[in-house]
Design a protein around this motif. Structure first.
Motif, PDB file in Angstrom:
ATOM      1  N   VAL A 129     -69.650 -46.681  44.998  1.00  0.00           N
ATOM      2  CA  VAL A 129     -69.580 -48.125  44.768  1.00  0.00           C
ATOM      3  C   VAL A 129     -69.864 -48.861  46.082  1.00  0.00           C
ATOM      4  N   LYS A 130     -70.789 -49.832  46.010  1.00  0.00           N
ATOM      5  CA  LYS A 130     -71.111 -50.665  47.166  1.00  0.00           C
ATOM      6  C   LYS A 130     -70.251 -51.927  47.121  1.00  0.00           C
ATOM      7  N   GLU A 131     -70.152 -52.608  48.246  1.00  0.00           N
ATOM      8  CA  GLU A 131     -69.448 -53.893  48.269  1.00  0.00           C
ATOM      9  C   GLU A 131     -70.142 -54.849  47.311  1.00  0.00           C
ATOM     10  N   ASN A 132     -69.350 -55.675  46.635  1.00  0.00           N
ATOM     11  CA  ASN A 132     -69.785 -56.667  45.653  1.00  0.00           C
ATOM     12  C   ASN A 132     -70.165 -56.078  44.300  1.00  0.00           C
ATOM     13  N   ASP A 133     -70.025 -54.761  44.093  1.00  0.00           N
ATOM     14  CA  ASP A 133     -70.242 -54.163  42.775  1.00  0.00           C
ATOM     15  C   ASP A 133     -69.016 -54.419  41.903  1.00  0.00           C
ATOM     16  N   THR A 134     -69.219 -54.440  40.596  1.00  0.00           N
ATOM     17  CA  THR A 134     -68.118 -54.642  39.652  1.00  0.00           C
ATOM     18  C   THR A 134     -67.599 -53.284  39.181  1.00  0.00           C
ATOM     19  N   VAL A 135     -66.277 -53.148  39.161  1.00  0.00           N
ATOM     20  CA  VAL A 135     -65.616 -51.935  38.682  1.00  0.00           C
ATOM     21  C   VAL A 135     -64.518 -52.340  37.703  1.00  0.00           C
ATOM     22  N   LYS A 136     -63.967 -51.368  36.979  1.00  0.00           N
ATOM     23  CA  LYS A 136     -62.833 -51.623  36.105  1.00  0.00           C
ATOM     24  C   LYS A 136     -61.566 -51.160  36.822  1.00  0.00           C
ATOM     25  N   ILE A 137     -60.597 -52.063  36.926  1.00  0.00           N
ATOM     26  CA  ILE A 137     -59.295 -51.735  37.511  1.00  0.00           C
ATOM     27  C   ILE A 137     -58.389 -51.317  36.357  1.00  0.00           C
ATOM     28  N   LEU A 138     -57.788 -50.122  36.458  1.00  0.00           N
ATOM     29  CA  LEU A 138     -56.911 -49.598  35.413  1.00  0.00           C
ATOM     30  C   LEU A 138     -55.462 -49.828  35.816  1.00  0.00           C
ATOM     31  N   SER A 139     -54.688 -50.410  34.899  1.00  0.00           N
ATOM     32  CA  SER A 139     -53.272 -50.622  35.192  1.00  0.00           C
ATOM     33  C   SER A 139     -52.428 -50.273  33.970  1.00  0.00           C
ATOM     34  N   GLN A 152     -59.560 -54.091  33.546  1.00  0.00           N
ATOM     35  CA  GLN A 152     -59.997 -55.426  33.922  1.00  0.00           C
ATOM     36  C   GLN A 152     -61.180 -55.320  34.883  1.00  0.00           C
ATOM     37  N   ASP A 153     -62.270 -56.060  34.572  1.00  0.00           N
ATOM     38  CA  ASP A 153     -63.433 -56.080  35.453  1.00  0.00           C
ATOM     39  C   ASP A 153     -63.098 -56.854  36.712  1.00  0.00           C
ATOM     40  N   MET A 154     -63.360 -56.231  37.869  1.00  0.00           N
ATOM     41  CA  MET A 154     -63.144 -56.888  39.152  1.00  0.00           C
ATOM     42  C   MET A 154     -64.268 -56.504  40.095  1.00  0.00           C
ATOM     43  N   GLN A 155     -64.492 -57.356  41.072  1.00  0.00           N
ATOM     44  CA  GLN A 155     -65.538 -57.132  42.058  1.00  0.00           C
ATOM     45  C   GLN A 155     -64.915 -56.489  43.299  1.00  0.00           C
ATOM     46  N   TYR A 156     -65.542 -55.389  43.763  1.00  0.00           N
ATOM     47  CA  TYR A 156     -65.079 -54.732  44.983  1.00  0.00           C
ATOM     48  C   TYR A 156     -65.569 -55.542  46.177  1.00  0.00           C
ATOM     49  N   LEU A 157     -64.649 -55.990  47.018  1.00  0.00           N
ATOM     50  CA  LEU A 157     -65.012 -56.829  48.149  1.00  0.00           C
ATOM     51  C   LEU A 157     -65.219 -56.020  49.432  1.00  0.00           C
ATOM     52  N   TYR A 158     -64.154 -55.342  49.898  1.00  0.00           N
ATOM     53  CA  TYR A 158     -64.242 -54.600  51.151  1.00  0.00           C
ATOM     54  C   TYR A 158     -63.026 -53.695  51.282  1.00  0.00           C
ATOM     55  N   SER A 159     -63.098 -52.771  52.269  1.00  0.00           N
ATOM     56  CA  SER A 159     -61.935 -51.936  52.572  1.00  0.00           C
ATOM     57  C   SER A 159     -61.409 -52.331  53.947  1.00  0.00           C
ATOM     58  N   ASP A 160     -60.093 -52.215  54.083  1.00  0.00           N
ATOM     59  CA  ASP A 160     -59.423 -52.600  55.317  1.00  0.00           C
ATOM     60  C   ASP A 160     -58.391 -51.519  55.616  1.00  0.00           C
ATOM     61  N   GLY A 161     -58.818 -50.472  56.288  1.00  0.00           N
ATOM     62  CA  GLY A 161     -57.920 -49.350  56.553  1.00  0.00           C
ATOM     63  C   GLY A 161     -57.629 -48.606  55.264  1.00  0.00           C
ATOM     64  N   ASP A 162     -56.353 -48.563  54.859  1.00  0.00           N
ATOM     65  CA  ASP A 162     -55.956 -47.867  53.635  1.00  0.00           C
ATOM     66  C   ASP A 162     -55.922 -48.781  52.420  1.00  0.00           C
ATOM     67  N   LEU A 163     -56.383 -50.019  52.552  1.00  0.00           N
ATOM     68  CA  LEU A 163     -56.376 -50.959  51.433  1.00  0.00           C
ATOM     69  C   LEU A 163     -57.805 -51.293  51.009  1.00  0.00           C
ATOM     70  N   PHE A 164     -57.999 -51.371  49.706  1.00  0.00           N
ATOM     71  CA  PHE A 164     -59.278 -51.776  49.142  1.00  0.00           C
ATOM     72  C   PHE A 164     -59.049 -53.096  48.413  1.00  0.00           C
ATOM     73  N   HIS A 165     -59.888 -54.094  48.680  1.00  0.00           N
ATOM     74  CA  HIS A 165     -59.691 -55.434  48.152  1.00  0.00           C
ATOM     75  C   HIS A 165     -60.661 -55.712  47.006  1.00  0.00           C
ATOM     76  N   PHE A 166     -60.117 -56.271  45.914  1.00  0.00           N
ATOM     77  CA  PHE A 166     -60.880 -56.587  44.712  1.00  0.00           C
ATOM     78  C   PHE A 166     -60.610 -58.022  44.308  1.00  0.00           C
ATOM     79  N   MET A 167     -61.604 -58.628  43.612  1.00  0.00           N
ATOM     80  CA  MET A 167     -61.444 -60.018  43.179  1.00  0.00           C
ATOM     81  C   MET A 167     -61.784 -60.126  41.695  1.00  0.00           C
ATOM     82  N   ASN A 168     -60.937 -60.854  40.974  1.00  0.00           N
ATOM     83  CA  ASN A 168     -61.208 -61.184  39.584  1.00  0.00           C
ATOM     84  C   ASN A 168     -62.310 -62.238  39.597  1.00  0.00           C
TER      85      ASN A 168
END
Length: 187
Positions: free
Chosen positions: A105-115, A68-84
């Motif tokens: 990957v920079k913030e706001n770049d699109t990546v594929k989330i694998l699940s 699923q294509d998602m946008q990388y928003l930011y990292s917060d400690g050990d968590l990385f936040h993505f938005m559909n």
């Protein structure tokens, strides 16, 4: 279901309750005895690489991996936040599931989330990215007869090897699978 005789590089399957991807395969027909398929497979959840042999008629279920294509928003400690980008739903992914996948990957770049079965296990960045060099030593032409390299720090914090003629603040193209310098970015 997929039989071992149909194995190809990149095919995903379930083996012993976990999803695996086939990295390498070889059909072997010895002079004596039955044929078999020698494989190198990687567990998609743990990253462990195994070498296994299968009979060609052995069957196992295919592992259906959702990308699923998602946008990388930011990292917060050990968590990385993505938005559909379609529904604006946000998810947080553990650093252990991300690994080194975000080093280009920079913030706001699109990546594929694998699940797999609703559980996120990895991230696929674009194959090629253009990033700016924030730190490198100045290079001097004529230092060497063959392609020598020097370390460079990119805007994402990743370190790559670049030719001596590349300078700070230049934008270069990188292969995210290998971390190799491919050339200067075209304006």
């Amino acid at each position: 279901m997929i039989s071992a005789g149909e194995f190809r590089n990149g095919v995903t399957m379930e083996y012993e309750g976990s999803p695996f991807v086939i990295l390498e395969f070889q059909h072997v027909k010895p002079g004596k005895g039955a044929a078999f398929v020698r494989t190198k497979i990687r567990n998609l959840k743990t990253g462990a690489v195994l070498e296994k042999t299968f009979r060609p008629n052995e069957k196992m279920p295919r592992a259906h991996i959702e990308r699923q294509d998602m946008q990388y928003l930011y990292s917060d400690g050990d968590l990385f936040h993505f938005m559909n980008t379609e529904t604006f739903d946000q998810i947080a992914v553990n650093a252990s599931d991300v690994g080194d996948a975000l080093k280009f990957v920079k913030e706001n770049d699109t990546v594929k989330i694998l699940s797999y079965e609703g559980q996120v296990f990895g991230i696929e960045p674009d194959l090629f990215v253009e990033l700016e060099i924030t730190e490198t030593e100045p290079g001097f032409a004529g230092n060497t007869a063959q392609g020598a390299t020097k370390p460079a720090i990119l805007e994402t914090g990743a370190q790559v090897q670049v030719p001596l003629f590349i300078n700070q603040n230049e934008v270069i193209k990188i292969d995210t699978r290998t971390g190799e310098y491919l050339g200067r970015a075209k304006d």
